[in-house]
Design a protein around this motif. Structure first.
Motif, PDB file in Angstrom:
ATOM      1  N   GLY A 115       0.810  -1.211   0.000  1.00 54.34           N
ATOM      2  CA  GLY A 115       0.000   0.000   0.000  1.00 54.34           C
ATOM      3  C   GLY A 115       0.845   1.263   0.000  1.00 54.34           C
ATOM      4  N   CYS A 118       2.563   1.728  -3.446  1.00 45.60           N
ATOM      5  CA  CYS A 118       1.626   2.181  -4.486  1.00 45.60           C
ATOM      6  C   CYS A 118       1.195   3.630  -4.253  1.00 45.60           C
ATOM      7  CB  CYS A 118       0.401   1.270  -4.516  1.00 45.60           C
ATOM      8  SG  CYS A 118       0.727  -0.378  -5.174  1.00 45.60           S
ATOM      9  N   LEU A 119       1.054   4.039  -3.002  1.00 43.37           N
ATOM     10  CA  LEU A 119       0.678   5.425  -2.709  1.00 43.37           C
ATOM     11  C   LEU A 119       1.766   6.404  -3.146  1.00 43.37           C
ATOM     12  CD1 LEU A 119      -1.020   5.077   0.796  1.00 43.37           C
ATOM     13  CD2 LEU A 119      -2.103   5.918  -1.297  1.00 43.37           C
ATOM     14  N   ILE A 122       1.611   6.418  -7.117  1.00 41.49           N
ATOM     15  CA  ILE A 122       0.230   6.198  -7.544  1.00 41.49           C
ATOM     16  C   ILE A 122      -0.006   6.605  -8.993  1.00 41.49           C
ATOM     17  CG2 ILE A 122      -0.641   8.448  -6.713  1.00 41.49           C
ATOM     18  CD1 ILE A 122      -3.130   6.838  -5.695  1.00 41.49           C
ATOM     19  N   ARG A 144      -6.449   5.852  -4.248  1.00 38.10           N
ATOM     20  CA  ARG A 144      -5.789   6.341  -3.031  1.00 38.10           C
ATOM     21  C   ARG A 144      -6.307   5.629  -1.777  1.00 38.10           C
ATOM     22  NH1 ARG A 144      -6.137  11.344  -4.005  1.00 38.10           N
ATOM     23  NH2 ARG A 144      -4.000  11.599  -4.754  1.00 38.10           N
ATOM     24  N   TYR A 145      -7.611   5.540  -1.630  1.00 32.51           N
ATOM     25  CA  TYR A 145      -8.179   4.927  -0.422  1.00 32.51           C
ATOM     26  C   TYR A 145      -8.090   3.407  -0.472  1.00 32.51           C
ATOM     27  CZ  TYR A 145      -9.855   9.602   0.542  1.00 32.51           C
ATOM     28  OH  TYR A 145      -9.909  10.951   0.793  1.00 32.51           O
ATOM     29  N   PHE A 147      -5.520   1.782  -1.699  1.00 28.13           N
ATOM     30  CA  PHE A 147      -4.161   1.474  -1.275  1.00 28.13           C
ATOM     31  C   PHE A 147      -3.973   1.719   0.229  1.00 28.13           C
ATOM     32  CE2 PHE A 147      -2.771   2.509  -5.858  1.00 28.13           C
ATOM     33  CZ  PHE A 147      -3.006   1.204  -6.241  1.00 28.13           C
ATOM     34  N   LEU A 148      -4.665   2.715   0.770  1.00 24.75           N
ATOM     35  CA  LEU A 148      -4.603   2.937   2.215  1.00 24.75           C
ATOM     36  C   LEU A 148      -5.165   1.740   2.981  1.00 24.75           C
ATOM     37  CD1 LEU A 148      -5.680   6.693   2.591  1.00 24.75           C
ATOM     38  CD2 LEU A 148      -3.485   5.710   3.276  1.00 24.75           C
TER      39      LEU A 148
END
Length: 283
Positions: A115, A118-119, A122, A144-145, A147-148
């Motif tokens: 995660g 990737c963030l 991104i 975004r979310y 990956f979070l």
């Protein structure tokens, strides 16, 4: 006492149960769970499609990333679950508990690393998955979310596999179904102006919350001490032999899921170069 009796009955069912009764008992909830899992992507696609073609295409782009997350989760979950089941059948309860604990914490650590990576990359990730320049802003918002939430999603997938292989397929189904229903309910609230009006990001947040609730439902079974094995940090041991078992058993599913993701990303990239590529990617 009733909890212990329930555990003993379930253990007896798995080890000595009539195969003609055991298979339907485990298979039917698993089939339903897999069908409900598709709701997450379908619900987001349906509601996001109201925002436009490029927004809808973004959901399809990130589907490839979610397939990779599932591939890694199934590698760990199925590998450790198979090993756990064999340990329980052989009466090696501590080894089974160690496998489950290693799987959970490995999944959380791997999900966190994936995660975070990737963030920080991104933009490059969504373009690699086949986004066009017009889809890219929506894909970044949606991703975004996702990956979070990657570590929580991976733990949820892993624990669902472990529950099924303990004979608790029905309970795993309840956790997934609860998340799917919640996702459908939250999508219009988070996406549209009559609610929070967050657009594509709202769909991603709804999915993240739904996955978190699904994880809590599954985790509650372990917390309430009804699982045949417990997840304990003290049980984690880094044995190479155990990791070899996890990877060798779970690898076929990982390859299968990765091929799905790769084929989807390749197709998206090919269509992105066409005139009106957004329309083809969305389709």
């Amino acid at each position: 006492m009733s909890s212990n009796e329930s555990e003993n009955e379930r253990y007896e069912m798995l080890v000595n149960g009539d195969i003609r009764k055991v298979i339907p008992r485990l298979a039917v909830p698993t089939i339903i769970s897999m069908m409900v899992s598709a709701i997450y992507n379908m619900a987001d696609t349906f509601f996001v499609s109201q925002l436009g073609t490029s927004a809808s295409g973004a959901v399809g782009i990130i589907f490839s990333a979610m397939a990779i997350i599932q591939a890694l989760s199934f590698t760990i979950g199925m590998g450790s679950g198979n090993y756990m089941a064999r340990c329980l059948g052989a009466g090696r309860h501590e080894d089974g508990e160690r496998a489950v604990s290693v799987a959970f914490f490995t999944g959380f650590l791997l999900g966190t690393c994936l995660g975070v990576f990737c963030l920080f990359h991104i933009d490059q990730v969504v373009m690699l998955l086949g986004a066009t320049e017009t889809i890219k802003p929506y894909a970044v918002e949606y991703a975004r979310y996702i990956f979070l939430a990657t570590p929580f999603m991976m733990c949820s997938f892993i624990m669902n596999n472990l529950l099924r292989l303990q004979g608790l397929a029905a309970f795993a189904m309840v956790g997934i179904t609860a998340g799917g229903i919640l996702n459908i309910a939250l999508d219009p609230i988070f996406i549209f102006d009559f609610g929070l009006g967050l657009g594509v990001a709202g769909a991603s947040i709804a999915t993240t919350i739904s996955q978190a609730v699904s994880l809590l439902c599954v985790a509650s079974y372990y917390i309430r001490v009804k699982s045949l094995v417990k997840i304990r940090f003290s049980a984690v041991h880094h044995h190479k032999a155990m990791y070899r078992n996890l990877v060798s058993i779970g690898l076929p599913m990982a390859v299968f899921q990765s091929l799905i993701s790769g084929a989807s990303a390749f197709t998206n990239s090919a269509m992105a170069g066409l005139p009106d590529g957004d329309i083809y990617i969305t389709a």
